[in-house]
Structure formats: structure tokens, C-alpha cells
Design an enzyme around this catalytic site. Structure first.
Site, PDB file in Angstrom:
ATOM      1  N   TYR A  54       0.857  -1.182   0.000  1.00  0.00           N
ATOM      2  CA  TYR A  54       0.000   0.000   0.000  1.00  0.00           C
ATOM      3  C   TYR A  54       0.896   1.235   0.000  1.00  0.00           C
ATOM      4  O   TYR A  54       1.186   1.838   1.037  1.00  0.00           O
ATOM      5  CB  TYR A  54      -0.952   0.003   1.200  1.00  0.00           C
ATOM      6  N   HIS A  90       1.355 -11.949   1.764  1.00  0.00           N
ATOM      7  CA  HIS A  90       0.239 -11.260   1.093  1.00  0.00           C
ATOM      8  C   HIS A  90      -0.398 -12.122   0.010  1.00  0.00           C
ATOM      9  O   HIS A  90      -1.604 -12.051  -0.227  1.00  0.00           O
ATOM     10  CB  HIS A  90       0.760  -9.953   0.477  1.00  0.00           C
ATOM     11  N   PHE A 103     -18.747  -1.435  -3.790  1.00  0.00           N
ATOM     12  CA  PHE A 103     -20.013  -1.724  -4.486  1.00  0.00           C
ATOM     13  C   PHE A 103     -21.148  -1.811  -3.475  1.00  0.00           C
ATOM     14  O   PHE A 103     -22.294  -1.476  -3.772  1.00  0.00           O
ATOM     15  CB  PHE A 103     -19.917  -3.017  -5.312  1.00  0.00           C
TER      16      PHE A 103
END
Ligand SMILES: NC(=O)c1ccc[n+]([C@@H]2O[C@H](COP(=O)([O-])OP(=O)(O)OC[C@H]3O[C@@H](n4cnc5c(N)ncnc54)[C@H](OP(=O)(O)O)[C@@H]3O)[C@@H](O)[C@H]2O)c1
Length: 311
Positions: free
Chosen positions: A56, A119, A203
Site C-alpha cells: 500500500y 500477502h 459496491f
């Protein structure tokens, strides 16, 4: 807020955590001051588990989260992840893992990481070898608990043989149900589940927009739910879920988070928001009680696999 237990090694966290990806990448420009206020608001409202990753912003996201949490470091658990190259290919070669974890400790400004995740599975390195490197950091007191993300149930089993795995992090939401395949292995081995993208990357946030309204680097340019041929059908599902949420005096986002909390008592969703009032709204999901009838209606509106994923 209710506490949940992740794994069998003593990791206890708030039932709802905080995901810090959007403070650095993914969903358009962010304002650091606003992001830090959002992180601190989450803690003020009872969140004790905060999630980030090297990826990130390649250290930038970790630095921001570490700075935001520095005054309250001893009251929270911080999770971070290694395992990507800047081209987003997997890399869990032992030397790379050591370099990244050492950097993460520095970026976060901490003497230990509470949860260290691989990850993504790296097909070039057996997971047993990866966990062997992660274990070095546990033995050195620099990592407390181990996790895996974006992996398979078989890898979880192999990893757990080398060192206990406390938590698996997978994408899980009303829209993304594939993680349910992990339930048997998690229950057999006593491992917790951190649910990422619990609002289906926005969403299910109540603020979804067509792809054309997001920036060119926004991750949603590549997420199939937003594909033009799928979008309207998915919005129709969202409209029905929103109506159900309203009947319960809740928002769509709150319904989506409460749905995750209702699935298993070892699931901790980590919604991400860079805005303090949206963080507060998400945390209020902990007070939304879904009945068996509500869950049945959600299953009817959005059956597993029933969401339309275009190209
Ligand atoms: N392990 C992995 O591979 C992986 C992958 C993806 C994510 N994650 C983790 O999971 C965390 C959460 O996932 P995510 O950030 O992808 O998606 P998410 O939590 O499902 O959704 C985030 C999006 O929804 C918006 N949003 C959040 N709450 C809202 C609300 N109440 N009302 C309106 N909009 C709202 C956010 O915008 P604003 O910020 O503008 O509010 C952002 O655009 C990440 O931060 C990261 O820590 C892990």
C-alpha cells in the site's frame, strides 16, 4: 465493541477492524490529515485492529498508519503484509521477505508487528519455507502472530505444520463468497478469518458509481463487478439489499458488515474508509442484528455466485 478471537494463539481484536489500503492506494486521491483523523476515529469508537501492507504505497501506507497509531500503539494490534514486487508479481524469496519485514518495522515505527501476513502465495517458494522465515521474526520477538492471505486451504494446512497460523485474510463479502471454502480448514485448525474488501470495494458502500466516474488508476477499473455488461445487474441487487437495510433502520454498508459478523464468530471484517464519519457509520454495523429471516432474504437477493462478474 465485541471482541473476537483470531486463532488459538491468543490474538483478541475488535469484531470490526480497520483497513488502511485506501489511505495510500486504490480508490483515488486521499488526504493524509483526513485519513489520520479517520484512523483515530476508528480507535475512539472501539476498533483495535488495523491492517496495512508494504504494497500500500510501498511503505507510504505503513508510515501513515504507524504515525496515526503511535500515541496509542499499546492499545492496538497492527497487521502488515509482504510478498509482492512493484509489478504486483508474487515474491516470497527468503531474502526479499527479510528485507520487507525489516522495512515494515521501520515504516510503522514499531518494535514488533502484531500480525505478519504473506500477502499472496508465491508458486516459486514452498509455503513451508516462507513460514520458516516468518518464524524467525516470531522467535526474535519482532512478530507476534502469523497469517496468510490470497492462498489455498492446502497451503494453510502446510504452513500450520511449520508454525501455528492464527489468521487467514481473504476477500469476503455478500458479493464474494469463494472464501467459504476455507471454513472447514479454519475450523479444524482453529484459525480466524479477516474479511477484506467487506464492502465489495465500495459496491456495497451505498456510494457505488459506474467505472467511467472513477480515475484511470482506480482499482475498480479492473474489478469485474464494474464491467459495463455486469454493472446494471449488480446495481439491481444492491437496490434490493438497500431496501432491506432500510427496513431495519440500517444502511447498505451496515447490512453488508453485519452480514459478515453473522456468518461465523471467528470472522473480523476490515472495512476501509478515509473519512471519520463513514468510519463511524461502518462501526455502527456492530449494533445491527440480522435475524435468520433477514439472512434468508439476503441469500435470496444475492445467492452465492449470483452476482454478475463481467470481464
Ligand atoms: N489481502 C489483500 O489482498 C487485500 C486486498 C484488498 C483489501 N485488503 C484490506 O481490506 C481493507 C478493506 O478493503 P477495501 O478498502 O478494498 O474495500 P472495502 O472496505 O470493501 O471498500 C472501501 C471503499 O468503500 C468506501 N466506503 C467505505 N465505507 C463507506 C461508507 N460507509 N459509505 C460510503 N463509502 C464507503 C471507501 O471510500 P472512502 O475511503 O472514500 O470512504 C472505499 O472506496 C483494505 O483497506 C485492506 O486493508 C486486503
Amino acid at each position: 465493541m465485541e471482541q473476537r478471537i483470531l486463532g488459538s494463539q491468543g490474538l483478541a481484536v475488535s469484531a470490526i477492524g480497520y483497513g488502511a489500503m485506501g489511505t495510500a492506494v486504490g480508490y483515488g486521491p486521499s488526504d493524509d490529515t483526513e485519513s489520520i483523523a479517520a484512523i483515530r476515529a476508528a480507535h475512539d469508537l472501539g476498533v483495535t485492529h488495523f491492517d496495512t501492507a508494504e504494497m500500500y504505497g510501498w511503505g507510504v501506507g505503513e508510515q501513515l498508519l504507524g504515525a496515526a497509531l503511535a500515541p496509542i500503539r499499546d492499545q492496538v494490534t497492527i497487521a502488515t503484509k509482504f510478498g509482492f514486487t512493484p509489478a504486483y508479481a508474487p515474491n516470497s524469496q527468503p531474502d526479499h521477505v527479510r528485507t520487507v519485514v525489516d522495512n515494515s518495522l521501520r515504516n510503522l515505527g514499531v518494535d514488533h508487528i502484531d500480525v505478519l501476513y504473506q500477502h499472496v502465495h508465491d508458486p516459486a517458494v514452498p509455503v513451508e519455507d516462507v513460514v520458516g522465515v516468518m518464524k524467525e521474526y516470531v522467535d526474535a520477538g519482532k512478530v507476534r502472530f502469523l497469517g496468510l492471505s490470497n492462498t489455498t486451504p492446502d497451503n494453510v494446512r502446510l504452513a500450520h505444520e511449520v508454525h501455528p497460523i492464527s489468521v487467514v485474510q481473504t476477500e469476503y463479502s455478500i458479493f464474494a463468497r469463494e472464501s467459504e471454502a476455507f471454513f472447514p480448514v479454519l475450523e479444524e485448525l482453529g484459525i480466524g478469518l479477516v474479511a477484506y474488501s467487506p464492502l465489495a470495494r465500495g459496491f456495497l458502500s451505498g456510494a457505488v458509481k459506474p467505472r467511467s466516474e472513477y480515475g484511470p488508476h482506480d482499482f475498480r477499473q479492473r474489478i469485474p463487478w464494474w464491467a459495463p455488461e455486469s454493472y446494471d445487474a449488480n446495481v439491481a441487487i444492491v437496490d434490493r439489499l438497500t431496501a432491506l437495510a432500510a427496513e431495519k433502520g440500517a444502511t447498505l454498508a451496515q447490512l453488508a458488515i453485519a452480514w459478515l459478523l453473522a456468518q461465523k464468530d471467528y470472522i473480523v471484517p476490515i472495512p476501509g474508509s478515509r473519512n471519520a464519519s463513514r468510519v463511524a457509520a461502518n462501526i455502527a454495523s456492530a449494533d445491527v442484528v440480522l435475524t435468520g429471516a433477514d439472512l434468508a432474504r439476503i441469500a435470496e437477493i444475492a445467492p452465492a455466485g449470483g452476482v454478475v462478474a463481467g470481464r
